[in-house]
Scaffold this motif. Structure first.
Motif, mmCIF file in Angstrom:
data_model
loop_
_atom_site.group_PDB
_atom_site.id
_atom_site.type_symbol
_atom_site.label_atom_id
_atom_site.label_comp_id
_atom_site.label_asym_id
_atom_site.label_seq_id
_atom_site.Cartn_x
_atom_site.Cartn_y
_atom_site.Cartn_z
ATOM 1 N N GLY A 130 0.788 -0.789 -0.218
ATOM 2 C CA GLY A 130 0.305 0.458 -0.170
ATOM 3 C C GLY A 130 1.095 1.386 0.152
ATOM 4 N N GLU A 131 1.715 1.348 0.106
ATOM 5 C CA GLU A 131 2.791 2.706 -0.303
ATOM 6 C C GLU A 131 2.876 3.000 -1.062
ATOM 7 O OE1 GLU A 131 6.399 1.669 2.245
ATOM 8 O OE2 GLU A 131 6.174 -0.174 1.822
ATOM 9 N N GLY A 132 3.098 3.847 -1.928
ATOM 10 C CA GLY A 132 3.519 4.846 -2.846
ATOM 11 C C GLY A 132 4.676 5.592 -3.496
ATOM 12 N N PHE A 133 5.193 5.336 -4.758
ATOM 13 C CA PHE A 133 6.569 5.933 -4.947
ATOM 14 C C PHE A 133 5.947 6.537 -6.697
ATOM 15 C CE2 PHE A 133 6.777 2.274 -2.535
ATOM 16 C CZ PHE A 133 7.924 2.640 -1.008
ATOM 17 N N CYS A 134 6.931 7.719 -6.526
ATOM 18 C CA CYS A 134 6.971 8.197 -7.596
ATOM 19 C C CYS A 134 8.929 8.851 -7.794
ATOM 20 C CB CYS A 134 5.502 9.512 -7.603
ATOM 21 S SG CYS A 134 4.325 9.452 -7.129
ATOM 22 N N TRP A 135 8.370 8.945 -9.357
ATOM 23 C CA TRP A 135 9.487 9.920 -9.572
ATOM 24 C C TRP A 135 9.388 10.153 -11.181
ATOM 25 C CZ3 TRP A 135 8.175 4.011 -10.220
ATOM 26 C CH2 TRP A 135 7.903 3.802 -10.929
ATOM 27 N N GLY A 136 9.993 11.771 -11.896
ATOM 28 C CA GLY A 136 10.029 12.509 -12.468
ATOM 29 C C GLY A 136 9.914 13.839 -12.393
ATOM 30 N N TYR A 137 8.780 14.378 -12.480
ATOM 31 C CA TYR A 137 9.167 15.311 -12.751
ATOM 32 C C TYR A 137 8.401 16.706 -11.288
ATOM 33 C CZ TYR A 137 8.646 20.838 -14.389
ATOM 34 O OH TYR A 137 8.202 22.035 -14.437
ATOM 35 N N ASN A 138 8.609 17.543 -10.292
ATOM 36 C CA ASN A 138 8.509 17.770 -9.448
ATOM 37 C C ASN A 138 9.119 19.243 -8.883
ATOM 38 O OD1 ASN A 138 8.026 16.541 -6.386
ATOM 39 N ND2 ASN A 138 9.811 17.276 -5.759
ATOM 40 N N GLN A 139 9.081 20.518 -9.720
ATOM 41 C CA GLN A 139 8.972 21.220 -9.179
ATOM 42 C C GLN A 139 7.977 21.733 -8.853
ATOM 43 O OE1 GLN A 139 10.610 23.477 -11.984
ATOM 44 N NE2 GLN A 139 10.261 25.509 -10.752
ATOM 45 N N TYR A 140 6.905 21.204 -8.732
ATOM 46 C CA TYR A 140 5.285 21.798 -7.586
ATOM 47 C C TYR A 140 5.481 20.609 -6.404
ATOM 48 C CZ TYR A 140 5.819 25.270 -11.774
ATOM 49 O OH TYR A 140 5.402 26.135 -12.751
ATOM 50 N N GLY A 141 5.978 19.770 -6.475
ATOM 51 C CA GLY A 141 6.442 19.419 -5.436
ATOM 52 C C GLY A 141 5.108 18.236 -5.350
ATOM 53 N N GLN A 142 5.416 17.664 -7.126
ATOM 54 C CA GLN A 142 3.593 17.011 -7.258
ATOM 55 C C GLN A 142 4.134 15.131 -6.976
ATOM 56 O OE1 GLN A 142 5.823 19.290 -9.380
ATOM 57 N NE2 GLN A 142 5.602 18.332 -11.133
ATOM 58 N N TYR A 175 1.388 18.593 -13.370
ATOM 59 C CA TYR A 175 2.044 19.757 -12.404
ATOM 60 C C TYR A 175 1.042 19.130 -10.763
ATOM 61 C CZ TYR A 175 3.497 23.119 -16.540
ATOM 62 O OH TYR A 175 4.135 22.807 -17.371
ATOM 63 N N SER A 176 0.203 18.410 -11.356
ATOM 64 C CA SER A 176 -0.331 17.784 -9.809
ATOM 65 C C SER A 176 -0.018 16.586 -10.071
ATOM 66 C CB SER A 176 -1.238 18.741 -9.421
ATOM 67 O OG SER A 176 -1.901 18.647 -10.509
ATOM 68 N N THR A 177 -0.934 15.681 -8.867
ATOM 69 C CA THR A 177 -0.512 14.660 -8.246
ATOM 70 C C THR A 177 -1.847 14.190 -7.605
ATOM 71 O OG1 THR A 177 1.196 13.333 -9.330
ATOM 72 C CG2 THR A 177 -0.016 12.322 -7.961
ATOM 73 N N CYS A 178 -2.601 13.330 -8.274
ATOM 74 C CA CYS A 178 -4.207 13.130 -7.044
ATOM 75 C C CYS A 178 -3.728 11.642 -6.737
ATOM 76 C CB CYS A 178 -5.718 13.730 -7.727
ATOM 77 S SG CYS A 178 -5.586 14.856 -7.919
ATOM 78 N N GLY A 179 -3.974 11.207 -5.135
ATOM 79 C CA GLY A 179 -3.899 9.652 -5.052
ATOM 80 C C GLY A 179 -5.742 9.291 -4.216
ATOM 81 N N LEU A 180 -5.803 7.990 -4.597
ATOM 82 C CA LEU A 180 -6.760 7.399 -3.866
ATOM 83 C C LEU A 180 -6.769 6.500 -3.120
ATOM 84 C CD1 LEU A 180 -9.618 7.337 -3.749
ATOM 85 C CD2 LEU A 180 -10.035 5.922 -5.782
ATOM 86 N N THR A 181 -6.595 6.236 -1.484
ATOM 87 C CA THR A 181 -6.134 5.315 -0.291
ATOM 88 C C THR A 181 -7.438 4.340 -0.694
ATOM 89 O OG1 THR A 181 -7.812 6.725 1.395
ATOM 90 C CG2 THR A 181 -5.679 7.100 0.781
ATOM 91 N N THR A 182 -7.169 3.431 -0.135
ATOM 92 C CA THR A 182 -7.867 2.723 -0.244
ATOM 93 C C THR A 182 -9.615 2.776 1.371
ATOM 94 O OG1 THR A 182 -6.704 1.639 1.776
ATOM 95 C CG2 THR A 182 -5.817 0.825 0.548
#
Length: 208
Positions: A130-142, A175-182
């Motif tokens: 259930g952990e999340g990981f991201c990579w790539g563009y992070n200019q705005y903390g996305q 420029y932004s990211t959304c996530g859905l929890t369980t």
């Protein structure tokens, strides 16, 4: 038959029921993963190469960004092709064929369950815990790491919105990211000038 279809700014990609991945459109940054130079427009579906890193592997999911294509195999492991900034691995100059995402850092010992790259220059993954990981563009903390950092070539852990939180899926934009929890609660972070985070402010957020 097509099992999954992803559309992007420059190209579209599909995963068939017999695990073939094919793309068409503009082969921007070599994201087609067919080993050909990153140039030109392809009008018919072009199959991702199954030699090299994907030899003998079976693809079960795909994620398409503006400059990267990632696939999740039944191993399960993640492989990407395209821009060096969004590959999830240290490959100078990028790659026109699939390369494995780095698993020596925060992904060490983790089993990837799903991958997401809904356009833009960010790729995210959810692991079986259930952990999340991201990579790539992070200019705005996305990437949701709690800070901005320009580009993060290797995977970074997404901060949990509350103790014990488990991620179900992500939708990373430009420029932004959304996530859905369980628990079926949605969180958004990143650029917020147009109030796209839905929190009633125009303040950028660097974490969920």
């Amino acid at each position: 038959k097509i099992a999954k279809l992803h559309t992007g700014r420059y190209a579209d990609c599909a995963l068939t029921t017999d695990a073939v991945v094919a793309c068409w459109g503009t082969n921007f940054t070599g994201l087609f993963g067919d080993g050909n130079p990153a140039s030109g427009t392809v009008r018919l579906p072009t199959a991702v190469s199954t030699s090299g890193a994907l030899a003998g592997k079976v693809v079960k999911d795909i994620a398409l960004g503006d400059s990267v294509l990632c696939v999740l195999t039944t191993e399960p492991k993640v492989y990407c092709s395209g821009s060096e900034l969004v590959l999830g691995s240290s490959v100078p100059g990028g790659s026109t064929s699939m390369v494995p995402v780095d698993t020596t850092g925060v992904l060490a010992g983790k089993t990837v369950a799903s991958i997401w790259a809904d356009g833009g220059y960010t790729v995210c993954a959810v692991v079986t815990t259930g952990e999340g990981f991201c990579w790539g563009y992070n200019q705005y903390g996305q990437l949701g790491t709690g800070a901005t950092s320009g580009w993060e070539v290797l995977p970074k852990a997404v901060l949990a919105p509350f103790v014990g939180a488990k991620w179900l899926k992500f939708s990373p934009g430009t420029y932004s990211t959304c996530g859905l929890t369980t628990t079926k609660v949605a969180y958004c972070w990143g650029w917020n000038a147009n109030r796209q985070l839905g929190d009633g402010t125009q303040t950028d957020r660097y974490s969920p």
